[in-house]
Scaffold this motif. Structure first.
Motif, short mmCIF file in Angstrom:
data_model
loop_
_atom_site.label_atom_id
_atom_site.label_comp_id
_atom_site.label_asym_id
_atom_site.label_seq_id
_atom_site.Cartn_x
_atom_site.Cartn_y
_atom_site.Cartn_z
N ASN A 137 70.16 47.94 -1.91
CA ASN A 137 69.04 48.61 -1.26
C ASN A 137 68.33 49.48 -2.28
O ASN A 137 68.79 50.57 -2.60
CB ASN A 137 69.55 49.44 -0.08
N THR A 138 67.21 48.99 -2.80
CA THR A 138 66.48 49.75 -3.82
C THR A 138 65.56 50.80 -3.24
O THR A 138 64.91 51.53 -3.98
CB THR A 138 65.65 48.78 -4.69
N ASP A 139 65.49 50.86 -1.90
CA ASP A 139 64.63 51.88 -1.29
C ASP A 139 65.22 53.27 -1.44
O ASP A 139 64.49 54.25 -1.63
CB ASP A 139 64.43 51.56 0.21
N GLN A 140 66.55 53.36 -1.34
CA GLN A 140 67.19 54.67 -1.44
C GLN A 140 68.51 54.53 -2.20
O GLN A 140 69.26 53.56 -2.01
CB GLN A 140 67.47 55.25 -0.05
N ILE A 141 68.77 55.50 -3.06
CA ILE A 141 70.05 55.57 -3.78
C ILE A 141 70.58 57.00 -3.69
O ILE A 141 69.84 57.92 -3.31
CB ILE A 141 69.90 55.16 -5.26
N ARG A 142 71.85 57.16 -4.02
CA ARG A 142 72.42 58.51 -4.03
C ARG A 142 71.80 59.32 -5.17
O ARG A 142 71.64 58.83 -6.29
CB ARG A 142 73.94 58.46 -4.22
N CYS A 143 71.49 60.58 -4.86
CA CYS A 143 70.87 61.46 -5.86
C CYS A 143 71.94 62.31 -6.53
O CYS A 143 72.61 63.09 -5.86
CB CYS A 143 69.81 62.35 -5.19
N PRO A 144 72.10 62.20 -7.88
CA PRO A 144 73.15 62.96 -8.57
C PRO A 144 72.66 64.30 -9.14
O PRO A 144 73.26 64.81 -10.09
CB PRO A 144 73.55 62.01 -9.70
#
Length: 430
Positions: free
Chosen positions: A34-41
């Motif tokens: 899912n390239t719409d949302q990823i975890r933000c580090p």
């Protein structure tokens, strides 16, 4: 991959930082469906929140990346601990490689690393045989492997919102808030199982309730002499009559063969609850705030560590104060009528503990307030409250003098955790 760019402070003017963020984003996109949302580090989100690629880039430039996030396990890199500890059976499980991740994963990974290190690695990094008997404190959550598996297993094959663990926790929460009976809970579970055949629901309330036991949310029931003379505990555990007043431990029961205790004290052990404070990286870091995050200002009091009592204690107990992870506690106690009816006199007493290592906006919050003792009525314990406090006082003595071996998820190492009671909070009758 070179990760030195993670420590650059001048993020907006550094070409190395720009290139590092670009490589990180490319890697994250190539390892997600899912390239719409990823975890933000970033330093604030710390992989707990999902955002668009553009938002993640903005966070990395304006806030910076979390410097402790060195193995990028949520964005494509392998987790070394997971590779070392998962068995061949788990590798053959198709659900073990699911892309499913929920908010419980970060805490699960923290505790899983601690469980692994507790069995295989000493503090100095030397390995030793796992078959040798350990004389130290037993590891928290002996069935943690089962909980980790449940946390990573989706509720059904294509489910992306709930894991088996998170769904069961929500069911137990609803039962507690609404007041379901065990029978009604089992009826709902049976209905869900019949309606959704391929879903991993628990078999019953007892099956779901084992999670609470596995996570350490338990308490012990200690019988009390009817006149509050002493507890049926330790040296008095086998007695049926009070050695002081001769009162019976049991009520007269009309049911043959059934004995009902007259009074019961509920005691929640303190040691596992203090250990749980260090199971999460975030909470373990917050437990150092009174040293690492507190700015000393002599003109105002910002935190209990500014108090003279705190500072005098540190001077008298230097070995205790040298480790900021050692816990300072406050004790609060008061009674109330649980029936909301003044014509029905009853006084049940709570004994609460508050860890003051945390920053001021957290230490008085409900999640960190620990119920230690629930003292039964119908009368106020009065001067006999010291009888009921004995289990807690014994624990506090052990924690101050001996300590308990604890895993710190923030530093990823074990240490001897000590605790001290600095003060009590109560009204005059208490």
């Amino acid at each position: 991959m070179d990760k030195s760019w993670m420590h650059i402070e001048d993020r907006l003017h550094s070409s190395e930082y720009v290139e590092g963020v670009r490589q990180f984003i490319v890697m994250a996109i190539s390892h997600t469906a899912n390239t719409d949302q990823i975890r933000c580090p970033c330093r604030r989100c710390r992989n707990r929140a999902f955002h668009s690629i553009r938002t993640v880039e903005d966070h990395l430039f304006f806030r910076g990346i979390d410097a402790t996030y060195t193995p990028w396990i949520f964005h494509g890199e392998d987790d070394p601990f997971r590779n070392l500890t998962f068995s061949d059976e788990e590798e053959d499980d198709p659900l073990a490689h699911s892309d499913y991740i929920d908010d419980l994963d970060e805490l699960s990974d923290d505790i899983h690393h601690g469980s692994f290190m507790d069995h295989h690695i000493r503090n100095d990094g030397e390995s030793y045989g796992g078959d040798q008997p350990s004389t130290s404190n037993p590891p928290v959550n002996s069935n943690f492997e089962d909980l980790v598996a449940d946390a990573r297993r989706p509720l059904y094959l294509s489910c992306t919102k709930f894991s088996k663990l998170s769904f069961i926790i929500k069911l137990l929460h609803i039962k507690s808030i609404v007041g379901w009976t065990v029978k009604s809970f089992d009826m709902v579970i049976k209905l869900l199982q019949e309606a959704f055949l391929d879903t991993l629901f628990p078999d019953s309330y007892n099956d779901a309730h084992r999670l609470e036991r596995g996570l350490g949310f338990s308490y012990e029931k200690i019988h009390v002499y009817p006149n509050d003379c002493a507890l049926f505990w330790k040296e008095n555990a086998s007695y049926n009559d009070c050695p002081k007043c001769g009162a019976s431990r049991w009520e007269q029961s009309t049911i043959q063969g059934r004995r009902i205790r007259q009074k019961v004290l509920q005691h929640s052990p303190l040691k596992p609850r203090l250990q749980r404070l260090y199971m999460s990286k975030k909470t373990a870091q917050d437990m150092r705030w009174h040293v690492d995050g507190h700015v000393d200002d002599p003109t105002c009091m910002q935190h209990p560590s500014d108090l003279k009592a705190w500072k005098d204690f540190d001077k008298k107990h230097m070995p205790f104060s040298t480790d900021p992870r050692n816990v300072r506690l406050g004790l609060a106690s008061d009674g109330f009528n649980p029936f909301n009816n003044m014509s029905r006199p009853y006084s049940i007493w709570l004994v609460l503990l508050v860890p003051y290592n945390l920053p001021p906006w957290l230490c008085m919050e409900e999640p960190y307030t620990m119920l230690s003792l629930l003292i039964p009525g119908p009368m106020s314990p009065g001067n006999d409250i010291d009888v009921f406090l004995r289990p807690l006082l014994d624990e506090l003595k052990e924690l101050l003098e001996e300590g308990i071996r604890t895993y710190d998820a923030y530093s990823m190492q074990h240490f001897m955790l000590h605790a001290a009671l600095l003060w009590t909070i109560n009204d005059f009758p208490a």
